[in-house]
Scaffold this motif. Structure first.
Motif, PDB file in Angstrom:
ATOM      1  N   THR A  84      58.521  41.525  42.091  1.00  0.00           N
ATOM      2  CA  THR A  84      57.370  40.954  41.389  1.00  0.00           C
ATOM      3  C   THR A  84      57.745  40.599  39.958  1.00  0.00           C
ATOM      4  O   THR A  84      57.374  39.533  39.451  1.00  0.00           O
ATOM      5  CB  THR A  84      56.195  41.958  41.404  1.00  0.00           C
ATOM      6  N   ILE A  89      55.992  37.919  36.692  1.00  0.00           N
ATOM      7  CA  ILE A  89      54.755  38.695  36.522  1.00  0.00           C
ATOM      8  C   ILE A  89      55.092  40.028  35.867  1.00  0.00           C
ATOM      9  O   ILE A  89      55.969  40.749  36.343  1.00  0.00           O
ATOM     10  CB  ILE A  89      54.075  38.935  37.873  1.00  0.00           C
ATOM     11  N   SER A  91      52.256  42.045  34.338  1.00  0.00           N
ATOM     12  CA  SER A  91      51.037  42.835  34.136  1.00  0.00           C
ATOM     13  C   SER A  91      51.091  44.101  34.986  1.00  0.00           C
ATOM     14  O   SER A  91      51.592  44.099  36.110  1.00  0.00           O
ATOM     15  CB  SER A  91      49.797  42.019  34.496  1.00  0.00           C
ATOM     16  N   ASP A  93      48.812  45.727  36.524  1.00  0.00           N
ATOM     17  CA  ASP A  93      48.038  45.777  37.768  1.00  0.00           C
ATOM     18  C   ASP A  93      48.790  45.139  38.930  1.00  0.00           C
ATOM     19  O   ASP A  93      48.871  45.720  40.016  1.00  0.00           O
ATOM     20  CB  ASP A  93      46.655  45.140  37.588  1.00  0.00           C
ATOM     21  N   GLU A  94      49.398  43.976  38.709  1.00  0.00           N
ATOM     22  CA  GLU A  94      50.100  43.296  39.798  1.00  0.00           C
ATOM     23  C   GLU A  94      51.408  43.995  40.158  1.00  0.00           C
ATOM     24  O   GLU A  94      51.770  44.087  41.332  1.00  0.00           O
ATOM     25  CB  GLU A  94      50.340  41.837  39.433  1.00  0.00           C
ATOM     26  N   ALA A  97      50.532  47.122  42.141  1.00  0.00           N
ATOM     27  CA  ALA A  97      50.152  46.801  43.518  1.00  0.00           C
ATOM     28  C   ALA A  97      51.399  46.587  44.377  1.00  0.00           C
ATOM     29  O   ALA A  97      51.461  47.021  45.537  1.00  0.00           O
ATOM     30  CB  ALA A  97      49.266  45.556  43.543  1.00  0.00           C
ATOM     31  N   PRO A 123      47.699  51.186  41.542  1.00  0.00           N
ATOM     32  CA  PRO A 123      46.940  49.940  41.414  1.00  0.00           C
ATOM     33  C   PRO A 123      45.435  50.159  41.308  1.00  0.00           C
ATOM     34  O   PRO A 123      44.736  49.348  40.686  1.00  0.00           O
ATOM     35  CB  PRO A 123      47.316  49.162  42.686  1.00  0.00           C
ATOM     36  N   ARG A 127      43.572  48.495  37.891  1.00  0.00           N
ATOM     37  CA  ARG A 127      43.080  47.196  38.368  1.00  0.00           C
ATOM     38  C   ARG A 127      42.509  46.356  37.215  1.00  0.00           C
ATOM     39  O   ARG A 127      41.689  46.823  36.436  1.00  0.00           O
ATOM     40  CB  ARG A 127      42.010  47.397  39.434  1.00  0.00           C
TER      41      ARG A 127
END
Length: 268
Positions: A84, A89, A91, A93-94, A97, A123, A127
């Protein structure tokens, strides 16, 4: 139609995003880059002692693979998180996850499944956030501990469940003061160590074998590694930063007694 970036661009982004460097690290919050550096540090700490953790394995089945399974599960989580980051990316949250998804899909054995459930709290606690502070990390541990208990038909105390719950409880209390992450995480790791030392008092099979719980010991080592994460260059937009030295190696070479004193249950 979406254009796929050239491989060399992706590789450059990945190197920039996940490289652990001597530089500033956020005092009070992490983004996805810093989270992944912490998880890699946790995996490194567990890897150093994986054979010792395996040797402690007497419950629920004495098959000597608890450390190996936890390490494989954490590596699967890290691989998904790193993929990821490689896409640009960062962040929390992502990335969280992705970590939880990787752990779930790559979980091995009972200990790996329980570790994946603990990571599942990440996550849910972060969120919608780009960065996570101590309160979110504490929430992630708390939610993860609940998931781990729910994953077992008959939860047994004196195992990784107890260690996760007690570490989460301490984290929730400590997070109320909005602490800096390094001392906050060090205190959580210390609570986990104390919890591991008590496991023979809670589970007769451990007491009789003269060992502490292997899954709990594995989680303790992961938390210790996370607390001692090497410094990492944070993403743009991070909050207040301060230099952080590389993780100490003091005591890492000390052998773990395969049959620890049942009274002290010392591990580490």
């Amino acid at each position: 139609r979406l254009q796929t970036p050239p491989r060399e661009v992706v590789n450059a982004q990945r190197r920039t995003a996940i490289a652990a460097l001597d530089g500033p690290v956020s005092r009070r919050s992490w983004d996805g880059v810093e989270l992944m550096a912490a998880l890699r540090s946790g995996a490194g700490r567990l890897e150093e002692r994986v054979d010792d953790v395996n040797a402690l394995n007497v419950f629920p089945v004495p098959d000597g693979d608890t450390g190996t399974n936890m390490l494989a599960t954490l590596r699967a989580a890290i691989a998904e998180g790193d993929a990821t980051l490689a896409s640009g990316i960062t962040s929390i949250d992502e990335v969280s996850a992705a970590v939880a998804r990787g752990a779930l899909l790559g979980a091995r054995g009972n200990s790996g499944v329980l570790l994946s459930q603990i990571l599942r709290g990440l996550p849910q606690a972060v969120r919608g956030r780009k960065r996570a502070r101590a309160s979110e990390i504490a929430g992630a541990l708390s939610i993860g501990a609940l998931h781990a208990y729910a994953a077992v038909a008959v939860p047994t105390e004196g195992t990784i469940l107890t260690v996760a719950r007690e570490a989460a409880s301490a984290a929730m209390q400590d997070a109320e003061s909005g602490p800096e992450l390094r001392p906050f995480l060090e205190r959580i790791a210390g609570i986990a160590r104390t919890s591991v030392e008590k496991t023979p008092n809670l589970l007769a099979v451990l007491r009789e074998a003269g060992v502490v719980d292997s899954g709990g010991a594995g989680l303790q080592l992961i938390l210790e590694g996370i607390a001692n994460v090497p410094s990492v260059a944070p993403s743009p937009g991070g909050d207040e930063t301060t230099p952080m030295s590389r993780a100490t190696t003091a005591g890492l070479s000390a052998p773990v007694p395969h049959h620890a004193d049942a009274e002290s249950g010392a591990f580490g």
